[in-house]
Design an enzyme around this catalytic site. Sequence first.
Site, PDB file in Angstrom:
ATOM      1  CD  GLU A  62      -1.960  -2.299   1.370  1.00 42.93           C
ATOM      2  OE1 GLU A  62      -0.845  -2.632   1.819  1.00 42.93           O
ATOM      3  OE2 GLU A  62      -2.891  -3.113   1.203  1.00 42.93           O
ATOM      4  CG  HIS A  64      -9.672  -6.911   7.733  1.00 42.30           C
ATOM      5  ND1 HIS A  64      -8.607  -7.243   8.523  1.00 42.30           N
ATOM      6  CD2 HIS A  64      -9.384  -7.407   6.502  1.00 42.30           C
ATOM      7  CE1 HIS A  64      -7.721  -7.917   7.816  1.00 42.30           C
ATOM      8  NE2 HIS A  64      -8.163  -8.035   6.581  1.00 42.30           N
TER       9      HIS A  64
END
Lengths: 324, 438
Positions: A60, A129
């Site tokens: 990322e 998450h």
Amino acid sequence: MPVITYRQALNDAFAEELARDENVFLMGEEVAQYNGAYKVTEGLWQKFGSKRVIDTPISEAAFLGLGVGAAMMGLRPVVELMFWSFAYVGLDQIINNAGCIRYMSGGLINVPMVIRGPANGGTNVGATHSHTPENFLANTPGLKVVCPATPYDAKGLMISSIRDNDTVCFMENTLLYGDLGEVPEGAYTIPLGVAEVKREGIDVSLIAHGRAVLTSLAAAEILSVEHGIEAEVVDLRSIRPLDEETILNSVAKTHRAVLVDENKPFCGVSSQIAALLAEHAFDELDAPVLRVTALDAPAIYSMPLEKLQLPDAQAVVAKVLSSF
Amino acid sequence: MARTLSLPSKPKQSASKKAVRPVVTKKVTKAPAKASKPVKREVVKKAPVKKAAPKKAVTPRKTAPISKAPAKAAKAVAKPASPASKASTDWSKDPFNAKLKPAEKVSFLREMLRIRRFEQQALKHYNNGAMGGFLHLYIGQESVAVGTASLMNGQDEIITAYRDHGHALAVGMGMNECMAELFGKGTGCSKGKGGSMHFFAPDKHYWGGHGIVGGQAPLGMGLAFALKYKGIKGCAIAFLGDGAVNQGVFSECLNMAALFELPIVFVIENNGYSMGTSLERSSAIRHSLASRAEGFDVDWSLCGGFDLYELRANLGAVMEKARTKFRPHVLEVSTYRYYGHSVADANAKKYRSPEEIERYKTEFDPITLWEKQLLKEKVITEDGIEKINSEAKAEAATAAEFAIASPWPSEESIFEDIYHEVDHQTEAGQTGRHFFSE
């Protein structure tokens, strides 16, 4: 008007912008050949090819940074985070680079990038998450933050975000991807910073963004049918820029405000709205500003308990009743 | 790069090791003693390391002590000798140098001297309290920025970290705007909003100026990506220090640059110390910092940064390779800073010995070496050098006067240059509230 899913509305927005502007490209984990982890980019790689729709490794920080660098050079990257929770390993690129470069360069450099993906809890995937970072990204001047609740808004806000010359953090919701709604064919835009009154009412203002808007609409129905209370539902749509006028107008009409927010309560989006009301609507209020937010604990895995962690319609109804 | 400055210094350890410091340089490139010898050229030419290296790469680390690595790597890497790799490489004959005109060579000297005099002037005012923040001086490393800028083709893009004054001046930014930025004045290159670590000049292909260690590496990759995307025949040069290679994002970049076949050269300016921590204490290496690229199938090489000819020859070749073959490359350049990590580095002379600093100043100063070279080539006289030097000093002094006389930025400017749409009062800039101060 065609009825399509929130997912398809986004997909249509990408297809139209990819076709309109060759500087637009999509990038992220599994966005191309896999068709998107949540199928939001399904079919776009086949249609637009590997130059425009690009799979990345699980890095990322690197691909967010690549997006910033490419945007500085005039491209318009639309970078997908499989979950906004994964942004946390690349926050330096979002906050320090995308968020600060225009300022630190005295306006010489723009970063016209969209960073997008789902940011929600409620899916039994545990704390890591389930983050909702709209509050702290909106805490960075230089970034914009958008949280659409409906298919129509998703498409219009996405097209605006791609055409915007600043970095937009676009937060979707996996629980909404399958929702259906009327969406026009062809391109249209919804300006950032314009809230929408999703339901008119006179007794209380429910102020929300993202999925909490739907929760508020459900609560409003119950309040109307069972309690004779007509709630107005204000959908912020965009957190930064923020449409304060619509919020204040609504509260001036109803004289009560209940803030519904899937963000955590401490320094959450609702905190900002509460501050706004305290500063600018004090004389309008007939009751204290109340909040229904995610419970202030990490998202729990256990299914029945997780349901308790996010605002639901009954909790909103109870909170509204408590203000009368 | 606002780190605390209170790292414990270990005089003994550093004292005993510092002479050996730039492992790479010392063993392969011999930064101190023979910074410019043939071995490196072989290393450079070995670029396609991948073929020879895999076997070695598997060697258990214990069996491949660092001390042996250079030999091994050199062997693994040694390809049929390049034209230049003779016993004593004359980098001036390299294709990237052979056609240089005298005026260009003199301009390199001028640019290096301008950087040095600019920073010395800045240092004076920093010490007087005229500017705040950090001041990371580039003095001692000038050849790297000047050599790099001299190789840019008008379509190449460059980005660096927080030690950015040298690169800024080398690409053509003016002393006035840079000095004023240090002073925090409204006439600064970033209108006083960026400071020492954040100079930018996109019109000169210069993208900063970045304060977070390693954070600029993926931006460099984005520059390279955009070049390739647009079909522009240029490359991106992303500078980082020897400390930045330990940031995870750099490894991510090596992987992605290789996967995407990006036209980028990562230049590691290895000055031996990541702030107060020597290379040996901060980086686990088998052979060099650059050789970490091997695991990503990225070409790498080493070169001395003290001699402009050597730097240009090595960097020029890999930039051309990036432009034409879309092969990323990691070039580790040995160099040295005379001052501390920043001027606020209270331990600048504790984690390394004064003798070490002195030795670099007397034996490997890039400006002195270049002056000698130009005198030897008779492209300049002592008087000519002194004239350039005086001009650079005067220019720097004038820049300081300009900065001092310049106004502070206006209070209103605090809220400018944040959102493009707001600054330009576009439709998008007029809906909703963008700023939340009362």
